[in-house]
Design an enzyme around this catalytic site. Structure first.
Site, PDB file in Angstrom:
ATOM      1  N   ASN A 122       0.822  -1.208   0.000  1.00 33.49           N
ATOM      2  CA  ASN A 122       0.000   0.000   0.000  1.00 33.49           C
ATOM      3  C   ASN A 122       0.860   1.264   0.000  1.00 33.49           C
ATOM      4  O   ASN A 122       0.362   2.349   0.314  1.00 33.49           O
ATOM      5  CB  ASN A 122      -0.919   0.013   1.232  1.00 33.49           C
ATOM      6  N   LYS A 159      -0.294   3.541   4.643  1.00 35.17           N
ATOM      7  CA  LYS A 159      -0.445   3.426   3.188  1.00 35.17           C
ATOM      8  C   LYS A 159       0.411   4.498   2.506  1.00 35.17           C
ATOM      9  O   LYS A 159       1.616   4.369   2.424  1.00 35.17           O
ATOM     10  CB  LYS A 159      -1.918   3.538   2.800  1.00 35.17           C
ATOM     11  N   GLU A 197     -15.969   4.271   3.544  1.00 32.28           N
ATOM     12  CA  GLU A 197     -14.578   4.495   3.151  1.00 32.28           C
ATOM     13  C   GLU A 197     -14.566   5.510   2.011  1.00 32.28           C
ATOM     14  O   GLU A 197     -15.573   5.692   1.315  1.00 32.28           O
ATOM     15  CB  GLU A 197     -13.929   3.183   2.703  1.00 32.28           C
ATOM     16  N   HIS A 257      -7.222   4.682   2.296  1.00 34.96           N
ATOM     17  CA  HIS A 257      -6.651   4.479   0.958  1.00 34.96           C
ATOM     18  C   HIS A 257      -6.842   5.694   0.049  1.00 34.96           C
ATOM     19  O   HIS A 257      -6.482   5.635  -1.126  1.00 34.96           O
ATOM     20  CB  HIS A 257      -7.257   3.233   0.321  1.00 34.96           C
ATOM     21  N   SER A 310     -10.701  -0.649  -0.535  1.00 34.35           N
ATOM     22  CA  SER A 310      -9.382  -1.277  -0.671  1.00 34.35           C
ATOM     23  C   SER A 310      -9.354  -2.483  -1.597  1.00 34.35           C
ATOM     24  O   SER A 310      -8.300  -2.810  -2.145  1.00 34.35           O
ATOM     25  CB  SER A 310      -8.865  -1.690   0.710  1.00 34.35           C
ATOM     26  N   HIS A 348     -14.421  -1.688   5.581  1.00 34.56           N
ATOM     27  CA  HIS A 348     -13.339  -2.527   6.093  1.00 34.56           C
ATOM     28  C   HIS A 348     -13.801  -3.399   7.263  1.00 34.56           C
ATOM     29  O   HIS A 348     -14.726  -3.060   7.998  1.00 34.56           O
ATOM     30  CB  HIS A 348     -12.181  -1.632   6.537  1.00 34.56           C
ATOM     31  N   ASP A 378     -13.610   6.843   6.527  1.00 31.77           N
ATOM     32  CA  ASP A 378     -12.332   6.155   6.675  1.00 31.77           C
ATOM     33  C   ASP A 378     -11.536   6.433   5.404  1.00 31.77           C
ATOM     34  O   ASP A 378     -11.825   5.893   4.349  1.00 31.77           O
ATOM     35  CB  ASP A 378     -12.569   4.660   6.869  1.00 31.77           C
TER      36      ASP A 378
END
Length: 384
Positions: free
Chosen positions: A49, A236, A175, A207, A179, A135, A204
Site C-alpha cells: 500500500n 499506506k 470508506e 486508501h 481497498s 473494512h 475512513d
C-alpha cells in the site's frame, strides 16, 4: 477440554486448506520496497500500500534516523501518562492545518482507530449505517457495539437516504477509496445526506489520503463539506504506520475520556511522530509522486483495457478479477515465476466467486515493471 480445542483448530485449518483459503505469512528479505529480494530472487512488488513510494524514500529514512537519535525509539507510555510529546503536538498541528479539522488523536493502527470511535460513540438504541464493503475493522465494531447496525448497498446513495429516515440517533460510515475494488465513494453526496438527516458522518480515508484530492488531501479534497469524523492511516501513502482521528475539540475531549484503544495503548514514539510530520509535508509538496501514479496507471490501463479480468479504476488499486480460489492461486504463482509479486485475495475478504489479485501501483515503480506485469496478465488471460 484441551482436546476439544485441538480438534476445533485442526478442523478449521483443514477446511481452509481444502477450500484453497488458507492464509500464510511470508518473510521478505529486503523489506517492503518496490523491488525486493526473496529466496535469492528479485521481484517487482505489486502488493504493498506504499502508493507514493515514501516507505523507502531516502528523505524519510534520514528524517526518521535523526529523530531516533534525538528522541529514542519508544514512547514508553500511553498518551495520557507520558506518551504524548511536543513532537506529537506538532504532528497534530500539521494534520489539522492541512485537513481543516480542530483536533486529532493518534492510534497504533487504522483498525484500532475505527473501533475506538464506534465503540466510544454508539449506545443501545442508536443506529449505525455502513457501506456494505466497509473494512473489516468497521464491520466488526458494528457487530460488537451496542447499537443496531444496517448495511446499505455499496455506494448506493438512494439506499442510504432511505435508511437515514429512522427516528433515532444515527451515525453513517463509508470508506473514501475501497481497498479491494479501488473505487471512490460519492463523498460529497454522503456527507450532504448525513447532514440533512442530522446523522453523524464518518469517513475512513485510509486508501484515499495522499492519493486523491487536491495536493493529496484525500476525502477533504472531494467534499464541499467536512465529515464530522475523518480517520486517516499512516500505513499506506504515508509509508509508515499508525492512524489519526480528526474531529472537533469537543469530540476529541470525549474520545480522550472514553476511547479505550486510546486510553490504554502505548503511544507511537516521538521519533515516529517526527517522521509522519515529514511525510505530511512530502505528500503536500511532491506532486510528482501522484503524477507518476497517473502515468503508470495509464500504461496499465492501455495495455489491459477490454481484457477479461481487467477493472478500470481512478486509484492505484487495480483489482484483477478471477473468480475461483484455485484459479487465482495459480495465476499468482505464475506471475511470481515471472518475478511480479502479487497477492491472491480470497473469501472471506471478498465474496465467494470473486477471488482476485489485488494489484497496487506505487510511484516507486518503473514503467517497464508495470508494462511487464500488464503484458503477462494479458498473456495469461488469453491463454497464450
Amino acid at each position: 477440554m484441551t482436546l476439544a480445542f485441538n480438534q476445533r483448530i485442526h478442523k478449521a485449518l483443514e477446511e481452509r486448506k481444502q477450500s484453497d483459503l488458507l492464509r500464510s505469512v511470508i518473510a521478505l528479505e529486503r523489506g517492503n520496497q518496490a523491488v525486493f529480494q526473496n529466496n535469492g530472487k528479485w521481484f517487482d512488488n505489486f502488493s504493498s500500500n506504499d502508493y507514493l513510494g515514501l516507505a523507502a524514500s531516502d528523505e524519510l529514512k534520514l528524517c526518521y534516523q535523526q529523530a531516533v537519535s534525538d528522541y529514542g525509539v519508544g514512547s514508553a507510555a500511553s498518551p495520557l501518562v507520558t506518551g504524548y510529546s511536543n513532537q506529537h503536538q506538532s504532528l497534530e498541528s500539521a494534520l489539522t492545518e492541512w485537513l481543516g479539522y480542530d483536533s486529532a488523536l493518534f492510534f497504533s493502527s487504522g483498525f484500532a482507530a475505527n473501533q475506538a470511535v464506534v465503540f466510544a460513540l454508539l449506545q443501545k438504541g442508536d443506529l449505525l449505517l455502513q457501506d456494505k464493503l466497509n473494512h473489516a475493522s468497521l464491520m466488526e465494531a458494528g457487530m460488537l457495539c451496542d447499537a443496531e447496525m444496517k448495511r446499505y448497498r455499496h455506494c448506493n446513495q438512494g439506499h442510504l437516504a432511505q435508511l437515514l429516515q429512522a427516528d433515532k440517533p444515527m451515525m453513517a460510515v463509508t470508506e473514501s477509496v475501497f481497498s479491494m475494488d479501488g473505487d471512490i465513494a460519492d463523498l460529497d453526496g454522503f456527507v450532504s445526506l448525513c447532514k440533512q438527516a442530522g446523522a453523524l458522518s464518518m469517513i475512513d480515508d485510509a486508501h484515499g489520503i495522499g492519493v486523491i484530492g487536491e495536493q493529496g488531501n484525500g476525502a477533504v479534497g472531494m467534499t464541499s463539506k467536512r465529515a464530522d469524523i475523518l480517520v486517516v492511516t499512516f500505513g499506506k501513502a504515508f509509508g509508515l504506520n499508525g492512524a489519526a482521528v480528526l474531529c472537533s475539540r469537543e469530540m476529541k475531549d470525549y474520545l480522550t475520556q472514553f476511547a479505550r484503544h486510546y486510553v490504554y495503548s502505548t503511544a507511537f514514539s516521538a521519533a515516529h511522530a517526527v517522521a509522519i510530520t515529514r511525510a505530511v509535508a512530502m505528500i503536500q509538496t511532491q506532486q510528482w509522486r501522484r503524477e507518476m501514479l497517473i502515468e503508470l496507471g495509464a500504461i496499465y490501463d492501455e495495455t489491459l483495457n477490454g481484457t477479461a479480468g481487467f477493472v478500470a479504476t481512478k486509484t492505484p488499486i487495480k483489482p484483477w478479477l478471477v473468480g475461483e480460489e484455485s484459479d487465482v492461486l495459480a495465476l499468482c504463482a505464475a506471475l511470481k515465476r515471472e518475478q511480479s509479486w502479487t497477492t491472491a485475495i480470497r473469501p472471506p475478504t471478498v465474496p465467494k466467486g470473486s477471488a482476485r489479485l489485488r494489484i497496487t501501483l506505487s510511484a516507486a515503480h518503473e514503467a517497464k515493471a508495470v508494462q511487464k506485469l500488464a503484458f503477462n496478465l494479458k498473456r495469461h488471460s488469453e491463454g497464450c
